[in-house]
Design a protein around this motif. Sequence first.
Motif, PDB file in Angstrom:
ATOM      1  N   CYS A  78      51.376  33.963  39.049  1.00 28.38           N
ATOM      2  CA  CYS A  78      51.993  34.509  40.251  1.00 28.38           C
ATOM      3  C   CYS A  78      50.951  35.334  40.991  1.00 28.38           C
ATOM      4  O   CYS A  78      50.375  36.265  40.417  1.00 28.38           O
ATOM      5  CB  CYS A  78      53.193  35.381  39.908  1.00 28.38           C
ATOM      6  N   ILE A  79      50.702  34.976  42.240  1.00 26.24           N
ATOM      7  CA  ILE A  79      49.690  35.646  43.053  1.00 26.24           C
ATOM      8  C   ILE A  79      50.353  36.303  44.256  1.00 26.24           C
ATOM      9  O   ILE A  79      51.142  35.668  44.954  1.00 26.24           O
ATOM     10  CB  ILE A  79      48.623  34.653  43.534  1.00 26.24           C
ATOM     11  N   ALA A  80      50.012  37.558  44.480  1.00 30.41           N
ATOM     12  CA  ALA A  80      50.544  38.282  45.632  1.00 30.41           C
ATOM     13  C   ALA A  80      49.538  38.268  46.764  1.00 30.41           C
ATOM     14  O   ALA A  80      48.340  38.418  46.549  1.00 30.41           O
ATOM     15  CB  ALA A  80      50.876  39.720  45.246  1.00 30.41           C
ATOM     16  N   SER A  81      50.040  38.106  47.959  1.00 30.76           N
ATOM     17  CA  SER A  81      49.193  38.185  49.140  1.00 30.76           C
ATOM     18  C   SER A  81      49.853  39.114  50.151  1.00 30.76           C
ATOM     19  O   SER A  81      51.070  39.277  50.164  1.00 30.76           O
ATOM     20  CB  SER A  81      48.987  36.802  49.758  1.00 30.76           C
TER      21      SER A  81
ATOM     22  N   ALA B 232      43.061  43.573  39.978  1.00 28.76           N
ATOM     23  CA  ALA B 232      42.110  43.391  41.077  1.00 28.76           C
ATOM     24  C   ALA B 232      42.493  42.203  41.951  1.00 28.76           C
ATOM     25  O   ALA B 232      42.190  42.175  43.148  1.00 28.76           O
ATOM     26  CB  ALA B 232      40.707  43.217  40.527  1.00 28.76           C
ATOM     27  N   LYS B 233      43.154  41.237  41.352  1.00 25.18           N
ATOM     28  CA  LYS B 233      43.563  40.038  42.085  1.00 25.18           C
ATOM     29  C   LYS B 233      45.054  40.030  42.402  1.00 25.18           C
ATOM     30  O   LYS B 233      45.565  39.037  42.934  1.00 25.18           O
ATOM     31  CB  LYS B 233      43.208  38.785  41.272  1.00 25.18           C
ATOM     32  N   ASN B 234      45.756  41.091  42.040  1.00 23.42           N
ATOM     33  CA  ASN B 234      47.218  41.132  42.218  1.00 23.42           C
ATOM     34  C   ASN B 234      47.868  39.864  41.689  1.00 23.42           C
ATOM     35  O   ASN B 234      48.677  39.206  42.372  1.00 23.42           O
ATOM     36  CB  ASN B 234      47.585  41.350  43.688  1.00 23.42           C
ATOM     37  N   THR B 235      47.502  39.552  40.472  1.00 25.81           N
ATOM     38  CA  THR B 235      47.959  38.306  39.843  1.00 25.81           C
ATOM     39  C   THR B 235      48.546  38.610  38.473  1.00 25.81           C
ATOM     40  O   THR B 235      48.021  39.460  37.740  1.00 25.81           O
ATOM     41  CB  THR B 235      46.801  37.317  39.694  1.00 25.81           C
TER      42      THR B 235
END
Length: 114
Positions: A21-24, A73-76
């Motif tokens: 799951c990746i946040a943008s 760091a990657k909001n993942t």
Amino acid sequence: VQLQASGGGLVQTGGSLRLTCIASGSRFNFDSMGWYRQAPGKQRELVVSDSRGGSTEYADAVKGRFSFSRDNAKNTAYLHMNNLKPEDTAVYYCNFRNYWVNSWGQGTQLTVSS
């Protein structure tokens, strides 16, 4: 903030899979990250909840088989699933929270065949 969940699919009993799951669109990290699931005809339930700098809580049904990890760091966030069972079949949703937002991903389908 948008969450994009991926990694679901069809797997046989005993198999493994990893959800991502990746946040943008967020300028800030998330205090809480977690995964929920909803099986057909059932309510959405917590799978795992992780508090940054705190504890990770797993549902009893997945303890010892699923593990959570995150890359701030990657909001993942990741959900590593092993020894999958047919009862794990569900749509899996990620949920990220901080002071300003409470965001949900669109869901990714996991089907475990017997």
